[in-house]
Write a protein that holds these residues in place. Structure first.
Motif, PDB file in Angstrom:
ATOM      1  N   ILE A 156       1.110  -1.103   0.011  1.00 58.25           N
ATOM      2  CA  ILE A 156       0.065  -0.011  -0.139  1.00 58.25           C
ATOM      3  C   ILE A 156       1.055   1.230  -0.005  1.00 58.25           C
ATOM      4  N   THR A 157       0.670   2.305  -0.744  1.00 56.92           N
ATOM      5  CA  THR A 157       1.204   3.683  -0.862  1.00 56.92           C
ATOM      6  C   THR A 157       0.534   4.444  -0.138  1.00 56.92           C
ATOM      7  N   LEU A 158       0.734   5.148   0.962  1.00 57.76           N
ATOM      8  CA  LEU A 158       0.172   6.223   1.599  1.00 57.76           C
ATOM      9  C   LEU A 158       0.692   7.384   1.316  1.00 57.76           C
ATOM     10  N   THR A 159      -0.201   8.342   0.559  1.00 53.12           N
ATOM     11  CA  THR A 159       0.416   9.647   0.396  1.00 53.12           C
ATOM     12  C   THR A 159      -0.118  10.454   1.283  1.00 53.12           C
ATOM     13  N   VAL A 160       0.776  11.385   1.775  1.00 52.19           N
ATOM     14  CA  VAL A 160       0.498  12.242   3.266  1.00 52.19           C
ATOM     15  C   VAL A 160       1.214  13.835   2.828  1.00 52.19           C
ATOM     16  N   PHE A 161       0.779  14.612   3.535  1.00 54.33           N
ATOM     17  CA  PHE A 161       1.632  15.823   3.479  1.00 54.33           C
ATOM     18  C   PHE A 161       2.855  15.707   4.347  1.00 54.33           C
ATOM     19  N   PRO A 162       3.912  16.573   3.882  1.00 52.49           N
ATOM     20  CA  PRO A 162       5.324  16.063   4.535  1.00 52.49           C
ATOM     21  C   PRO A 162       5.575  16.554   5.773  1.00 52.49           C
ATOM     22  N   PRO A 163       6.642  15.951   6.547  1.00 49.44           N
ATOM     23  CA  PRO A 163       6.684  16.495   7.967  1.00 49.44           C
ATOM     24  C   PRO A 163       6.856  18.012   7.925  1.00 49.44           C
ATOM     25  N   PHE A 173       7.514  21.539  11.102  1.00 50.31           N
ATOM     26  CA  PHE A 173       7.265  22.028  12.363  1.00 50.31           C
ATOM     27  C   PHE A 173       7.544  20.900  13.535  1.00 50.31           C
ATOM     28  N   GLY A 174       8.413  19.907  13.164  1.00 51.27           N
ATOM     29  CA  GLY A 174       8.762  19.025  14.090  1.00 51.27           C
ATOM     30  C   GLY A 174       7.745  17.792  14.143  1.00 51.27           C
ATOM     31  N   GLU A 175       6.505  17.754  13.428  1.00 49.54           N
ATOM     32  CA  GLU A 175       5.567  16.840  13.405  1.00 49.54           C
ATOM     33  C   GLU A 175       5.705  15.845  12.335  1.00 49.54           C
ATOM     34  N   THR A 176       5.418  14.749  12.478  1.00 44.75           N
ATOM     35  CA  THR A 176       5.313  13.509  11.424  1.00 44.75           C
ATOM     36  C   THR A 176       4.860  14.149  10.301  1.00 44.75           C
ATOM     37  N   SER A 177       3.793  14.899  10.141  1.00 44.20           N
ATOM     38  CA  SER A 177       3.097  15.332   8.988  1.00 44.20           C
ATOM     39  C   SER A 177       2.738  16.898   9.174  1.00 44.20           C
ATOM     40  N   ALA A 178       2.637  17.749   8.221  1.00 46.80           N
ATOM     41  CA  ALA A 178       2.115  18.884   8.234  1.00 46.80           C
ATOM     42  C   ALA A 178       0.525  19.004   8.822  1.00 46.80           C
ATOM     43  N   SER A 179      -0.191  17.785   8.483  1.00 40.20           N
ATOM     44  CA  SER A 179      -1.597  17.637   8.632  1.00 40.20           C
ATOM     45  C   SER A 179      -2.013  16.799   9.869  1.00 40.20           C
ATOM     46  N   SER A 180      -2.650  17.055  10.661  1.00 35.81           N
ATOM     47  CA  SER A 180      -2.940  16.121  11.801  1.00 35.81           C
ATOM     48  C   SER A 180      -3.489  14.784  11.301  1.00 35.81           C
ATOM     49  N   PHE A 181      -4.471  14.865  10.314  1.00 38.97           N
ATOM     50  CA  PHE A 181      -5.095  13.935   9.600  1.00 38.97           C
ATOM     51  C   PHE A 181      -3.918  12.825   8.625  1.00 38.97           C
ATOM     52  N   SER A 182      -3.099  13.415   8.162  1.00 47.06           N
ATOM     53  CA  SER A 182      -2.103  12.657   7.405  1.00 47.06           C
ATOM     54  C   SER A 182      -1.233  11.808   8.615  1.00 47.06           C
ATOM     55  N   THR A 183      -1.063  12.411   9.854  1.00 46.72           N
ATOM     56  CA  THR A 183      -0.483  11.693  10.704  1.00 46.72           C
ATOM     57  C   THR A 183      -1.214  10.704  11.270  1.00 46.72           C
ATOM     58  N   LYS A 184      -2.707  10.804  11.505  1.00 41.91           N
ATOM     59  CA  LYS A 184      -3.333  10.114  12.070  1.00 41.91           C
ATOM     60  C   LYS A 184      -3.414   8.647  11.142  1.00 41.91           C
ATOM     61  N   ALA A 185      -3.402   8.930   9.761  1.00 42.18           N
ATOM     62  CA  ALA A 185      -3.323   8.057   8.621  1.00 42.18           C
ATOM     63  C   ALA A 185      -2.085   7.161   8.793  1.00 42.18           C
ATOM     64  N   ILE A 186      -1.053   7.639   9.041  1.00 39.75           N
ATOM     65  CA  ILE A 186       0.412   6.917   9.263  1.00 39.75           C
ATOM     66  C   ILE A 186       0.177   6.252  10.505  1.00 39.75           C
ATOM     67  N   TYR A 187      -0.218   6.647  11.699  1.00 39.84           N
ATOM     68  CA  TYR A 187      -0.565   5.875  12.879  1.00 39.84           C
ATOM     69  C   TYR A 187      -1.441   4.659  12.466  1.00 39.84           C
ATOM     70  N   LEU A 188      -2.401   4.671  11.877  1.00 44.48           N
ATOM     71  CA  LEU A 188      -3.433   3.698  11.595  1.00 44.48           C
ATOM     72  C   LEU A 188      -2.640   2.654  10.662  1.00 44.48           C
ATOM     73  N   MET A 189      -1.782   3.105   9.727  1.00 41.64           N
ATOM     74  CA  MET A 189      -1.174   2.083   8.889  1.00 41.64           C
ATOM     75  C   MET A 189      -0.214   1.085   9.876  1.00 41.64           C
ATOM     76  N   THR A 190       0.572   2.069  10.796  1.00 42.51           N
ATOM     77  CA  THR A 190       1.342   1.081  11.449  1.00 42.51           C
ATOM     78  C   THR A 190       0.564   0.230  12.499  1.00 42.51           C
ATOM     79  N   MET A 191      -0.602   0.677  13.232  1.00 45.60           N
ATOM     80  CA  MET A 191      -1.435  -0.136  13.898  1.00 45.60           C
ATOM     81  C   MET A 191      -1.904  -1.269  13.146  1.00 45.60           C
TER      82      MET A 191
END
Length: 233
Positions: free
Chosen positions: A2-9, A11-29
Motif C-alpha cells: 500500500i502506498t500512503l500519500t500524505v503531507f510532508p513533515p 514544524f517537528g511533526e510527523t506530517s504537516a496535517s493532523s489527519f495525515s499523521t493519523k493515517a500514518i498511525y493507523l497504517m502502523t497499527m
C-alpha cells in the motif's frame, strides 16, 4: 504494498496535517506492508484532500476512508475495549477532529503574526512573487468557513476557554494509563494525539500552543503516541 500519500513533515511533526499523521498511525497499527509518499498538492486526490492510499491501482481518500479499508481487511483499532469504552472513544475523536482541529486552523490561518510563517511553509512551491496573491484568496475562504462554523467569531481568549475544557477532559482520561484507554494505543490515540501535536507545534507562539506545550501531561502523551505509532524505518 500500500502506498500512503500524505503531507510532508513540518514544524517537528510527523506530517504537516493532523489527519495525515493519523493515517500514518493507523497504517502502523494495522501492521500491513506500506510505504510513504509525500505530497504538498492535494488537488488530484479524492475530494481534493490528503491523506490517501493507493492499493492495486485503486485510490482511497480521507483518513476515515483509510480506516474503513483497513478494518475491512481485518484491522481492529479498538481491540479489548468494551462497548462503553468504544462510545467514549467516539466522543473523544469527534471532540478532537471536529472542535480542537478547528482551533489549529485558526491559530495558523487567522493570526496575522503566525500566517506569514504558515504561508511560506505550506506554499513554498508557489513562486514568491505570486505566493501572497494566490494564498490571500485561500486564506479568505478559510476564514469565511471558520466564521460560518462559529469559532472564527471568537477572540483568542474565548477560544482558549473553549478548548481548555477539551484539554482537561483528555488529561483526565490519561489518569488511567499511558494512553487514553490503558496500556496500548487505540483508535482514539491515533486521532487525538495528532491534533494535540498540531496545537503544540504552531510555529509562532499562540495562547493555545503555549497551553499545550507547557502541559507536561499532554506533551508526554503526544510524544508517547508518536514513539509507539510513527512509521518505523
Amino acid at each position: 504494498m500500500i502506498t500512503l500519500t500524505v503531507f510532508p513533515p513540518m514544524f517537528g511533526e510527523t506530517s504537516a496535517s493532523s489527519f495525515s499523521t493519523k493515517a500514518i498511525y493507523l497504517m502502523t497499527m494495522a501492521g500491513v506492508p506500506w510505504t510513504r509518499e509525500n505530497s504538498s498538492d492535494p488537488r488530484k486526490w479524492p475530494k481534493g484532500k490528503l491523506p490517501a492510499i493507493t492499493v492495486d491501482g485503486k485510490v482511497i481518500g480521507d483518513s476515515d476512508g483509510i480506516r474503513a479499508y483497513l478494518e475491512a481487511q481485518g484491522a481492529d483499532f479498538d481491540k479489548g475495549l468494551s462497548d462503553l469504552e468504544k462510545s467514549t472513544s467516539r466522543g473523544l475523536i469527534r471532540m478532537a477532529e471536529d472542535h480542537l482541529y478547528y482551533h489549529v486552523m485558526l491559530d495558523r490561518w487567522a493570526d496575522d503574526a503566525v500566517w506569514p510563517t504558515i504561508r511560506d511553509a505550506y506554499f513554498a512551491d508557489i513562486p514568491k512573487p505570486l505566493r501572497g496573491l494566490i494564498t490571500g484568496g485561500l486564506r479568505r475562504n478559510v476564514m469565511k468557513g471558520m466564521h460560518v462554523q462559529g469559532l472564527g467569531r471568537l477572540s483568542p481568549q474565548e477560544r482558549l476557554a473553549r478548548a481548555n475544557q477539551d484539554l482537561e477532559a483528555i488529561t483526565t482520561r490519561l489518569w488511567e494509563g499511558p494512553f487514553l484507554f490503558g496500556e496500548q494505543p487505540t483508535l482514539a490515540d491515533a486521532c487525538v494525539a495528532p491534533v494535540l501535536g498540531g496545537l503544540r507545534s504552531t510555529p509562532v507562539g499562540t495562547l493555545l500552543s503555549k497551553r499545550v506545550s507547557e502541559d507536561a501531561v499532554l506533551g508526554a502523551y503526544i510524544d508517547r503516541v508518536d514513539e509507539a505509532l510513527r512509521q518505523k524505518s
